[in-house]
Design a protein around this motif. Structure first.
Motif, PDB file in Angstrom:
ATOM      1  N   THR A   9       0.688  -1.214  -0.123  1.00 31.62           N
ATOM      2  CA  THR A   9       0.060   0.171  -0.091  1.00 31.62           C
ATOM      3  C   THR A   9       1.034   1.322  -0.033  1.00 31.62           C
ATOM      4  O   THR A   9       0.467   2.450  -0.049  1.00 31.62           O
ATOM      5  CB  THR A   9      -0.883   0.107   1.163  1.00 31.62           C
ATOM      6  OG1 THR A   9      -0.081   0.022   2.393  1.00 31.62           O
ATOM      7  CG2 THR A   9      -1.962  -1.248   1.142  1.00 31.62           C
ATOM      8  N   SER A  14       2.288   0.031  -4.031  1.00 30.57           N
ATOM      9  CA  SER A  14       0.944   0.453  -4.784  1.00 30.57           C
ATOM     10  C   SER A  14       1.113   0.364  -6.263  1.00 30.57           C
ATOM     11  O   SER A  14       0.191  -0.086  -6.940  1.00 30.57           O
ATOM     12  CB  SER A  14       0.401   1.676  -4.318  1.00 30.57           C
ATOM     13  OG  SER A  14       1.182   2.726  -4.489  1.00 30.57           O
ATOM     14  N   LYS A  15       2.116   0.978  -6.745  1.00 34.75           N
ATOM     15  CA  LYS A  15       2.470   0.985  -8.317  1.00 34.75           C
ATOM     16  C   LYS A  15       2.744  -0.530  -8.824  1.00 34.75           C
ATOM     17  O   LYS A  15       2.141  -0.829  -9.709  1.00 34.75           O
ATOM     18  CB  LYS A  15       3.668   1.693  -8.521  1.00 34.75           C
ATOM     19  CG  LYS A  15       3.492   3.407  -8.183  1.00 34.75           C
ATOM     20  CD  LYS A  15       4.742   4.089  -8.532  1.00 34.75           C
ATOM     21  CE  LYS A  15       4.753   5.396  -7.825  1.00 34.75           C
ATOM     22  NZ  LYS A  15       3.674   6.457  -8.303  1.00 34.75           N
ATOM     23  N   VAL A  17       1.502  -3.368  -7.338  1.00 37.16           N
ATOM     24  CA  VAL A  17       0.494  -4.166  -7.298  1.00 37.16           C
ATOM     25  C   VAL A  17      -0.569  -3.616  -8.678  1.00 37.16           C
ATOM     26  O   VAL A  17      -1.132  -4.540  -9.468  1.00 37.16           O
ATOM     27  CB  VAL A  17      -0.392  -3.717  -6.019  1.00 37.16           C
ATOM     28  CG1 VAL A  17      -2.063  -4.389  -6.363  1.00 37.16           C
ATOM     29  CG2 VAL A  17      -0.066  -4.313  -4.989  1.00 37.16           C
ATOM     30  N   THR A  18      -0.583  -2.488  -8.942  1.00 35.90           N
ATOM     31  CA  THR A  18      -1.358  -1.952 -10.172  1.00 35.90           C
ATOM     32  C   THR A  18      -0.747  -2.612 -11.382  1.00 35.90           C
ATOM     33  O   THR A  18      -1.298  -3.148 -12.261  1.00 35.90           O
ATOM     34  CB  THR A  18      -1.387  -0.671 -10.190  1.00 35.90           C
ATOM     35  OG1 THR A  18      -1.824   0.034  -9.122  1.00 35.90           O
ATOM     36  CG2 THR A  18      -2.150   0.134 -11.712  1.00 35.90           C
ATOM     37  N   LYS A  19       0.376  -2.571 -11.613  1.00 39.36           N
ATOM     38  CA  LYS A  19       1.355  -3.069 -12.914  1.00 39.36           C
ATOM     39  C   LYS A  19       1.229  -4.219 -12.912  1.00 39.36           C
ATOM     40  O   LYS A  19       0.885  -5.053 -14.029  1.00 39.36           O
ATOM     41  CB  LYS A  19       2.555  -2.546 -12.726  1.00 39.36           C
ATOM     42  CG  LYS A  19       3.048  -1.074 -12.908  1.00 39.36           C
ATOM     43  CD  LYS A  19       4.412  -0.695 -12.874  1.00 39.36           C
ATOM     44  CE  LYS A  19       4.634   0.639 -13.208  1.00 39.36           C
ATOM     45  NZ  LYS A  19       4.045   1.124 -14.585  1.00 39.36           N
ATOM     46  N   GLY A  21      -1.105  -6.497 -11.736  1.00 43.52           N
ATOM     47  CA  GLY A  21      -2.677  -6.593 -12.075  1.00 43.52           C
ATOM     48  C   GLY A  21      -2.754  -6.588 -13.615  1.00 43.52           C
ATOM     49  O   GLY A  21      -3.606  -7.211 -14.052  1.00 43.52           O
ATOM     50  N   GLU A  22      -2.345  -5.531 -14.129  1.00 47.23           N
ATOM     51  CA  GLU A  22      -2.543  -5.203 -15.414  1.00 47.23           C
ATOM     52  C   GLU A  22      -1.885  -6.129 -16.365  1.00 47.23           C
ATOM     53  O   GLU A  22      -2.433  -6.292 -17.553  1.00 47.23           O
ATOM     54  CB  GLU A  22      -1.844  -3.671 -15.952  1.00 47.23           C
ATOM     55  CG  GLU A  22      -2.570  -2.437 -15.047  1.00 47.23           C
ATOM     56  CD  GLU A  22      -1.737  -1.224 -15.368  1.00 47.23           C
ATOM     57  OE1 GLU A  22      -2.478  -0.125 -14.994  1.00 47.23           O
ATOM     58  OE2 GLU A  22      -0.609  -0.977 -15.869  1.00 47.23           O
ATOM     59  N   GLU A 163       8.010   5.239 -10.306  1.00 48.81           N
ATOM     60  CA  GLU A 163       7.135   4.356 -11.409  1.00 48.81           C
ATOM     61  C   GLU A 163       8.285   3.387 -12.000  1.00 48.81           C
ATOM     62  O   GLU A 163       7.742   2.098 -12.303  1.00 48.81           O
ATOM     63  CB  GLU A 163       6.681   5.284 -12.253  1.00 48.81           C
ATOM     64  CG  GLU A 163       5.678   4.585 -13.326  1.00 48.81           C
ATOM     65  CD  GLU A 163       4.120   4.293 -12.488  1.00 48.81           C
ATOM     66  OE1 GLU A 163       3.515   3.507 -13.308  1.00 48.81           O
ATOM     67  OE2 GLU A 163       3.921   5.064 -11.747  1.00 48.81           O
TER      68      GLU A 163
END
Length: 251
Positions: A9, A14-15, A17-19, A21-22, A163
């Motif tokens: 988190t 957090s970046k 987890v997003t990447k 998942g994508e 990032e």
């Protein structure tokens, strides 16, 4: 692939987890905020069940020497033990470029202790060492400010966008374990004093940057190349100027 991100988190987590998942992975953000505590062990076994990879980007809430060492040693031992029990096949940790050259600091002694625990474990691993993040530039300037002037040494400095750190860590995580280290840094190498002189001027910050050979960096007197990679490194593509322009537009 199920990938658990310890510290998932936070800024980098957090970046990540997003990447992940994508790219179709089951990315699980694990932190005290989500009921997973690597110090007490709370929620750890459940979070790691069925995981192929664990990425540790967590950080100590307290940088006092004894506290930060206790955090990284306890957290890493608990995490590695839980991974062995769960059958995790790859442990990935985020560390810092130049850690072994910065041992005047208790924080970096703690990071080196974390790396040593990982390297001596039976679990295949990858350690990704990164240079300073663009996101930390304002706090570095503030920490170096004395009597309204920013005191910085004329040492090399090669910061990177958070990032792109997340991107590099994610790529390492889904590949075969390195059983070693990789380094990641920004695309441009500067002298620290000159970099901050340009950045503060561009941001209409009136503080004078003083080139000071005795200036400390978070309690350390770094050697000329202590903060930058000393060999091949994965380089980001985004310059600080481009990144700061985007950040300003998004704010």
């Amino acid at each position: 692939m199920k990938i658990v991100v310890i510290g998932g988190t936070g800024l980098i987590g957090s970046k990540l987890v997003t990447k992940l998942g994508e790219h179709g992975h089951e990315a699980v953000a694990a932190s005290p905020n989500t009921g997973v505590n690597t110090i007490t062990g709370e929620g750890l076994a459940d979070a790691l069940a069925g995981a192929s990879v664990v990425i540790d980007v967590s950080n100590s809430p307290n940088w006092e020497d004894a506290a930060v060492l206790e955090f990284f040693e306890t957290s890493t031992r608990n995490l590695l033990a839980a991974e062995a029990e769960a059958g995790v096949g790859h442990h990935v940790a985020l560390s810092v470029v130049g850690t072994e050259r910065l041992l005047e600091s208790g924080y970096f002694r703690a990071k080196l202790a974390q790396e040593n625990l990982i390297e001596s474990s039976s679990i295949p691993y990858s350690i990704v060492r990164a240079t300073q993040f663009f996101e930390f530039v304002p706090s570095i300037a503030d920490a170096a400010t004395q009597d309204g002037k920013v005191h910085l040494a004329h040492v090399f400095f090669q910061p990177i966008a958070g990032e792109e750190v997340a991107q590099a860590v994610g790529r390492v995580a889904v590949a075969a374990p390195l059983n070693g280290q990789a380094e990641v840094a920004g695309p441009d190498r500067f002298r620290m004093d000159e970099f901050f002189r340009q950045v503060l001027a561009a941001g209409n910050d009136s503080r004078e940057v003083v080139t000071d050979p005795d200036a400390m960096y978070y309690g350390i007197s770094p050697a000329e190349s202590a903060l930058v990679p000393d060999g091949d490194a994965i380089l980001g593509e985004t310059s600080y100027t481009t990144w700061s322009g985007r950040a300003a537009a998004d704010s």
